[in-house]
Design a protein around this motif. Structure first.
Motif, PDB file in Angstrom:
ATOM      1  N   PHE A 199       0.830  -1.193   0.000  1.00 30.75           N
ATOM      2  CA  PHE A 199       0.000   0.000   0.000  1.00 30.75           C
ATOM      3  C   PHE A 199       0.869   1.249   0.000  1.00 30.75           C
ATOM      4  O   PHE A 199       1.938   1.279   0.626  1.00 30.75           O
ATOM      5  CB  PHE A 199      -0.914  -0.005   1.223  1.00 30.75           C
ATOM      6  CG  PHE A 199      -1.771  -1.233   1.316  1.00 30.75           C
ATOM      7  CD1 PHE A 199      -2.657  -1.545   0.304  1.00 30.75           C
ATOM      8  CD2 PHE A 199      -1.671  -2.078   2.403  1.00 30.75           C
ATOM      9  CE1 PHE A 199      -3.444  -2.677   0.381  1.00 30.75           C
ATOM     10  CE2 PHE A 199      -2.449  -3.223   2.483  1.00 30.75           C
ATOM     11  CZ  PHE A 199      -3.339  -3.524   1.467  1.00 30.75           C
ATOM     12  N   PRO A 200       0.450   2.302  -0.687  1.00 28.41           N
ATOM     13  CA  PRO A 200       1.273   3.513  -0.825  1.00 28.41           C
ATOM     14  C   PRO A 200       1.621   4.140   0.524  1.00 28.41           C
ATOM     15  O   PRO A 200       0.762   4.324   1.384  1.00 28.41           O
ATOM     16  CB  PRO A 200       0.375   4.447  -1.664  1.00 28.41           C
ATOM     17  CG  PRO A 200      -0.593   3.550  -2.361  1.00 28.41           C
ATOM     18  CD  PRO A 200      -0.829   2.403  -1.437  1.00 28.41           C
ATOM     19  N   ASN A 201       2.909   4.446   0.698  1.00 28.29           N
ATOM     20  CA  ASN A 201       3.410   5.154   1.889  1.00 28.29           C
ATOM     21  C   ASN A 201       3.041   4.435   3.193  1.00 28.29           C
ATOM     22  O   ASN A 201       2.729   5.072   4.199  1.00 28.29           O
ATOM     23  CB  ASN A 201       2.870   6.588   1.932  1.00 28.29           C
ATOM     24  CG  ASN A 201       3.301   7.400   0.736  1.00 28.29           C
ATOM     25  OD1 ASN A 201       4.467   7.379   0.355  1.00 28.29           O
ATOM     26  ND2 ASN A 201       2.352   8.102   0.130  1.00 28.29           N
ATOM     27  N   ARG A 222       1.736   8.222   5.412  1.00 29.02           N
ATOM     28  CA  ARG A 222       0.929   9.013   4.480  1.00 29.02           C
ATOM     29  C   ARG A 222       0.954  10.492   4.848  1.00 29.02           C
ATOM     30  O   ARG A 222       0.744  11.346   3.989  1.00 29.02           O
ATOM     31  CB  ARG A 222      -0.505   8.484   4.469  1.00 29.02           C
ATOM     32  CG  ARG A 222      -0.628   7.129   3.758  1.00 29.02           C
ATOM     33  CD  ARG A 222      -2.032   6.589   3.831  1.00 29.02           C
ATOM     34  NE  ARG A 222      -2.439   6.298   5.202  1.00 29.02           N
ATOM     35  CZ  ARG A 222      -3.657   5.881   5.549  1.00 29.02           C
ATOM     36  NH1 ARG A 222      -4.588   5.733   4.611  1.00 29.02           N
ATOM     37  NH2 ARG A 222      -3.957   5.626   6.805  1.00 29.02           N
ATOM     38  N   LYS A 223       1.201  10.786   6.105  1.00 29.93           N
ATOM     39  CA  LYS A 223       1.427  12.163   6.548  1.00 29.93           C
ATOM     40  C   LYS A 223       2.850  12.216   7.118  1.00 29.93           C
ATOM     41  O   LYS A 223       3.054  11.943   8.298  1.00 29.93           O
ATOM     42  CB  LYS A 223       0.413  12.574   7.606  1.00 29.93           C
ATOM     43  CG  LYS A 223      -1.019  12.635   7.086  1.00 29.93           C
ATOM     44  CD  LYS A 223      -1.980  13.074   8.184  1.00 29.93           C
ATOM     45  CE  LYS A 223      -3.409  13.159   7.662  1.00 29.93           C
ATOM     46  NZ  LYS A 223      -4.354  13.573   8.738  1.00 29.93           N
ATOM     47  N   PRO A 224       3.835  12.537   6.290  1.00 27.28           N
ATOM     48  CA  PRO A 224       5.232  12.476   6.739  1.00 27.28           C
ATOM     49  C   PRO A 224       5.517  13.332   7.974  1.00 27.28           C
ATOM     50  O   PRO A 224       6.395  12.999   8.772  1.00 27.28           O
ATOM     51  CB  PRO A 224       6.009  12.994   5.519  1.00 27.28           C
ATOM     52  CG  PRO A 224       5.100  12.789   4.358  1.00 27.28           C
ATOM     53  CD  PRO A 224       3.717  12.969   4.895  1.00 27.28           C
ATOM     54  N   GLU A 225       4.769  14.426   8.124  1.00 32.63           N
ATOM     55  CA  GLU A 225       5.014  15.293   9.277  1.00 32.63           C
ATOM     56  C   GLU A 225       4.459  14.697  10.571  1.00 32.63           C
ATOM     57  O   GLU A 225       4.808  15.135  11.676  1.00 32.63           O
ATOM     58  CB  GLU A 225       4.395  16.679   9.045  1.00 32.63           C
ATOM     59  CG  GLU A 225       2.874  16.737   9.085  1.00 32.63           C
ATOM     60  CD  GLU A 225       2.215  16.217   7.822  1.00 32.63           C
ATOM     61  OE1 GLU A 225       0.969  16.177   7.762  1.00 32.63           O
ATOM     62  OE2 GLU A 225       2.969  15.849   6.876  1.00 32.63           O
ATOM     63  N   ASN A 226       3.612  13.679  10.438  1.00 29.82           N
ATOM     64  CA  ASN A 226       3.007  13.069  11.626  1.00 29.82           C
ATOM     65  C   ASN A 226       2.857  11.554  11.406  1.00 29.82           C
ATOM     66  O   ASN A 226       1.752  11.030  11.281  1.00 29.82           O
ATOM     67  CB  ASN A 226       1.641  13.707  11.916  1.00 29.82           C
ATOM     68  CG  ASN A 226       1.072  13.269  13.253  1.00 29.82           C
ATOM     69  OD1 ASN A 226       1.800  12.819  14.134  1.00 29.82           O
ATOM     70  ND2 ASN A 226      -0.240  13.373  13.388  1.00 29.82           N
ATOM     71  N   LYS A 276      -8.328   3.427   6.866  1.00 33.15           N
ATOM     72  CA  LYS A 276      -8.802   3.465   5.482  1.00 33.15           C
ATOM     73  C   LYS A 276      -7.644   3.776   4.541  1.00 33.15           C
ATOM     74  O   LYS A 276      -6.833   4.660   4.804  1.00 33.15           O
ATOM     75  CB  LYS A 276      -9.912   4.510   5.325  1.00 33.15           C
ATOM     76  CG  LYS A 276     -11.149   4.197   6.157  1.00 33.15           C
ATOM     77  CD  LYS A 276     -12.263   5.187   5.883  1.00 33.15           C
ATOM     78  CE  LYS A 276     -13.459   4.920   6.780  1.00 33.15           C
ATOM     79  NZ  LYS A 276     -14.066   3.610   6.478  1.00 33.15           N
ATOM     80  N   ILE A 277      -7.633   3.056   3.424  1.00 35.58           N
ATOM     81  CA  ILE A 277      -6.584   3.225   2.408  1.00 35.58           C
ATOM     82  C   ILE A 277      -7.267   3.546   1.088  1.00 35.58           C
ATOM     83  O   ILE A 277      -8.082   2.760   0.590  1.00 35.58           O
ATOM     84  CB  ILE A 277      -5.740   1.952   2.270  1.00 35.58           C
ATOM     85  CG1 ILE A 277      -5.138   1.565   3.631  1.00 35.58           C
ATOM     86  CG2 ILE A 277      -4.632   2.142   1.249  1.00 35.58           C
ATOM     87  CD1 ILE A 277      -4.512   0.193   3.652  1.00 35.58           C
ATOM     88  N   ASP A 278      -6.944   4.694   0.509  1.00 37.60           N
ATOM     89  CA  ASP A 278      -7.555   5.155  -0.737  1.00 37.60           C
ATOM     90  C   ASP A 278      -6.678   4.741  -1.914  1.00 37.60           C
ATOM     91  O   ASP A 278      -5.524   5.146  -2.011  1.00 37.60           O
ATOM     92  CB  ASP A 278      -7.726   6.668  -0.707  1.00 37.60           C
ATOM     93  CG  ASP A 278      -8.580   7.178  -1.861  1.00 37.60           C
ATOM     94  OD1 ASP A 278      -8.899   6.374  -2.759  1.00 37.60           O
ATOM     95  OD2 ASP A 278      -8.930   8.367  -1.861  1.00 37.60           O
ATOM     96  N   PHE A 279      -7.243   3.957  -2.835  1.00 39.71           N
ATOM     97  CA  PHE A 279      -6.496   3.467  -3.999  1.00 39.71           C
ATOM     98  C   PHE A 279      -6.803   4.262  -5.265  1.00 39.71           C
ATOM     99  O   PHE A 279      -6.284   3.932  -6.330  1.00 39.71           O
ATOM    100  CB  PHE A 279      -6.843   1.990  -4.260  1.00 39.71           C
ATOM    101  CG  PHE A 279      -5.942   1.038  -3.561  1.00 39.71           C
ATOM    102  CD1 PHE A 279      -4.906   0.411  -4.216  1.00 39.71           C
ATOM    103  CD2 PHE A 279      -6.136   0.766  -2.228  1.00 39.71           C
ATOM    104  CE1 PHE A 279      -4.083  -0.474  -3.569  1.00 39.71           C
ATOM    105  CE2 PHE A 279      -5.322  -0.121  -1.562  1.00 39.71           C
ATOM    106  CZ  PHE A 279      -4.284  -0.750  -2.229  1.00 39.71           C
TER     107      PHE A 279
END
Length: 375
Positions: A154-156, A179-183, A233-236
């Motif tokens: 899955f992405p990131n 998915r949120k690199p800052e957090n 949740k993972i958005d494709f």
């Protein structure tokens, strides 16, 4: 077309087609266990697996066509030499270069077929394969997860799963969410369930009995939360839209390499693959020519000897390709040199062998062999 041309082309066609079939079958057999795992362990349909096979064929042909071309040329002229047909043709006034005319046509056709596979069929198959893989992943999200490994399906996001009792049930889960690199988030759960929704292009990972860890507003802060149930949740949708895009263009790869100061190993490899698309057709052409003198010389050892000679040349060629890939990964040579060196190395070998056969100027260790072949 002269009778002799039709005769030699007919002799070349049979081992070439047989070689394509056998070599492709061997490669597919190597992938068969992985495909059966998708059906048995992951629940992927047989139709989807069949589509995967078809989409992978162009990349297989890119390897098997040059190999089959060499084996066909070697084995054909090995048989002609063993049966003394080469001597009979020379006695009738047919010179060596005259014999090469149908071989030249055969080698050119093999090179054009390889070029088609490299420039059109393989890119189309690769793009379609990626799109199909994403669609399968949407239906069966567990396809991309392997037990006991850190999966980056899955992405990131990196997911570790200790075991998967069923297609959708997970146990011993560890997730690193970027998915949120800052957090970034670190999630651990005892078990979980994968729920796919192809209509919304989303996958939901329902985690049970776990904890969530993340950094607070201050660098020194640390937050830990426990949960009985947590939905991830993972958005494709973005990944699916990008799955039909082609590989980066030549100019894009050059710009990436220039921007990285030549340190982007992935772009270097992709650029090398781009150059190989042009070098493989040249290899197919040269393999067809090289096979003639090799087949004639090995005629006294029987067909097994011809097969051994052909395998030796092919092994050397692909060893040079592997060496080029290694040099690229170590950034010791530019992609162009690494991609073209194996094929260009065949040119002086081809010229030497063809001239040697035409002039019959054999080295000492071959003179007695050729003399013993004469009736």
């Amino acid at each position: 077309m002269k009778i002799i041309d039709r005769y030699i082309l007919k002799e070349l066609a049979a081992p070439f087609l047989l070689g394509i079939f056998i070599l492709t079958f061997l490669i597919l057999t190597h992938q068969l266990l992985r495909m059966m795992e998708l059906v048995i362990d992951k629940g992927v349909g047989l139709l989807s697996v069949g589509q995967i096979f078809l989409l992978l064929l162009p990349s297989f042909f890119l390897v098997t066509i040059p190999t089959a071309t060499l084996l066909a040329s070697v084995m054909t002229f090995n048989r002609l030499s063993s049966d003394n047909e080469i001597i009979a043709l020379k006695s009738a006034g047919v010179g060596f270069y005259r014999l090469m005319r149908p071989v030249f046509l055969f080698a050119t056709a093999a090179a054009l077929l390889t070029l088609y596979m490299a420039m059109i069929a393989q890119p189309w198959g690769g793009s379609s394969f990626k799109s199909l893989s994403m669609r399968i992943l949407m239906k069966r999200a567990g396809v991309g997860l392997e037990e006991g490994r850190f999966n980056e399906t899955f992405p990131n996001m990196m997911i570790y799963v200790e075991s998967m009792p069923t297609f959708t049930e997970l146990e011993g889960i560890f997730i690193y969410d970027l998915r949120k690199p800052e957090n970034p988030l670190l999630i651990a759960a005892r078990k979980g369930f994968l729920i796919s929704d192809p209509d919304t292009k989303k996958v939901e990972l329902r985690l049970m009995d776990g904890s969530l860890h993340r950094r607070g507003k201050e660098i020194s802060d640390y937050q830990r939360m426990t949960f009985a149930s947590y939905d991830l949740k993972i958005d494709f949708s973005a990944a699916l839209s990008n799955s039909t895009l082609e590989n980066p263009s030549y100019q894009e790869l050059r710009e990436k390499i220039r921007a990285s100061g030549g340190e982007d190993t992935r772009s270097l490899r992709l650029l090398s693959e781009f150059y190989k698309n042009y070098s493989f057709p040249l290899a197919s052409f040269l393999f067809g020519l090289i096979g003639v003198p090799l087949g004639i010389i090995s005629g006294r050892t029987g067909r097994l000897g011809a097969f051994t000679v052909g395998i030796g040349v092919i092994t050397l060629y692909y060893l040079l390709i592997t060496l080029g890939d290694y040099l690229i990964s170590r950034r010791l040579t530019p992609p162009f040199a690494a991609a073209w060196l194996p094929s260009l190395a065949l040119i002086p070998l081809s010229v030497y062998l063809l001239k040697m056969m035409a002039d019959e100027s054999f080295p000492k260790f071959l003179r007695s062999m050729i003399a013993n072949k004469r009736p």
